[in-house]
Motif scaffolding. Structure first.
Motif: not given
Length: 307
Positions: A129-130, A145, A147, A213-214, A216-218
């Motif tokens: 993700a970074w 994505y 993390d 969290e992952n 939400d990243l996607n």
């Protein structure tokens, strides 16, 4: 951020499977393994583009981490003796060494990122993700994505990679998929991006937080809760369990009952010595084996409800 106790257990690779059983009796279910043979296997199979420099060794290290219920010196010595006594069961652990250290949670969650690179498995690209994408995704490519933080699941471990392969062989559009022991959420996210309606659970609150969290990243929306198979309601078409054999085995009858007719069960995280037991218990439970894959010491299965 808290400090964690790290126990590095060093022993011969040939005794790893016996060591996993000993750790299980101590209630130690989550650990990492440093083994030059696993890195060599990843190179051979093309999992990733970057591999750390290492020397070939007949020994491996099991890394266990404790924030609570830390093992004192007497307990560490008792564990070392049990591992040393694996020779009585046909294993050769060699000299067993346990080295204690401390790890800051913040350092642990960040330092490994320098070794994590994009991974392609079929049409799935697992992207840190970074880091920015090197090129735009091609037709039909699924970009995830990720993390992982302190949760299991980057796509580089054989057990996870085999699950990703199985998922791509199923038609998931509109189907209900449950991910049991979701870890970083990687399999749940891939299933959702392949069109599934997903629910995910994990007993570890750290994993639940990382998976959310992952998700939400996607830019996805599906429930991720702390719990087990028993906490979900409904009749899914697919159940995923990338965990360990001694947890998967007792799940099999329940999986058969819960699955929708002709539903699928993807199971992974099984070491070779458990293969026959898993196959026998799955057959007894009424699950039909469709595919079986093995990479190194790890085995994964695609079962179908047999009615």
């Amino acid at each position: 951020m808290s400090d964690w106790q790290e126990l590095r257990i060093i022993l011969n690779r040939t005794a790893l499977e016996g060591a996993y059983a000993v750790l299980s009796t101590w209630g130690i279910e989550h650990f990492a393994v440093e083994d030059s043979a696993l890195v060599d296997e990843a190179k051979r199979r093309g999992w990733g583009d970057y591999f750390p420099e290492q020397k070939a060794s007949e020994q491996a290290a099991i890394l266990c981490y404790f924030s609570d219920n830390r093992l004192d010196q007497a307990e560490q010595e008792a564990l070392r003796r049990e591992l040393q006594n694996l020779r009585d069961y046909g294993f050769d652990p060699g000299p067993v060494l346990i080295v204690e250290g401390q790890v800051r949670e913040e350092d642990w969650a960040q330092a490994w990122k320098q070794y994590y690179r994009p991974v392609r498995i079929g049409q799935v690209l697992i992207q840190p993700a970074w880091e920015p994408l090197e090129r735009e995704p091609g037709p039909g490519q699924v970009v995830v994505y990720l993390d992982p933080g302190m949760a299991f699941g980057t796509g580089t471990h054989p057990s996870t990679a085999m699950c990703i392969e199985f998922l791509q062989h199923l038609s998931l559009e509109g189907r209900t998929v449950w991910d049991i022991g979701t870890g970083s959420g990687i399999l749940a996210i891939i299933a959702a991006k392949l069109g599934a309606q997903v629910e995910a659970v994990d007993i570890d609150p750290v994993a639940v937080r990382a998976a959310r969290e992952n998700r939400d990243l996607n830019k996805l929306e599906f429930p991720i809760e702390q719990g087990t198979l028993e906490d979900l309601q409904g009749q899914p078409q697919v159940i995923l369990a990338n965990i360990v054999a001694h947890v998967i085995a007792p799940m099999l009858p329940q999986v058969q009952k819960i699955l929708a007719p002709r539903g699928f069960f993807i199971a992974s995280g099984v070491v070779a010595d458990w293969d026959g037991e898993i196959l026998a218990q799955a057959n007894q439970a009424g699950l039909r084996l469709l595919r079986r894959k093995q990479q190194g010491e790890w085995t994964a299965y695609l079962f179908q409800r047999g009615d």
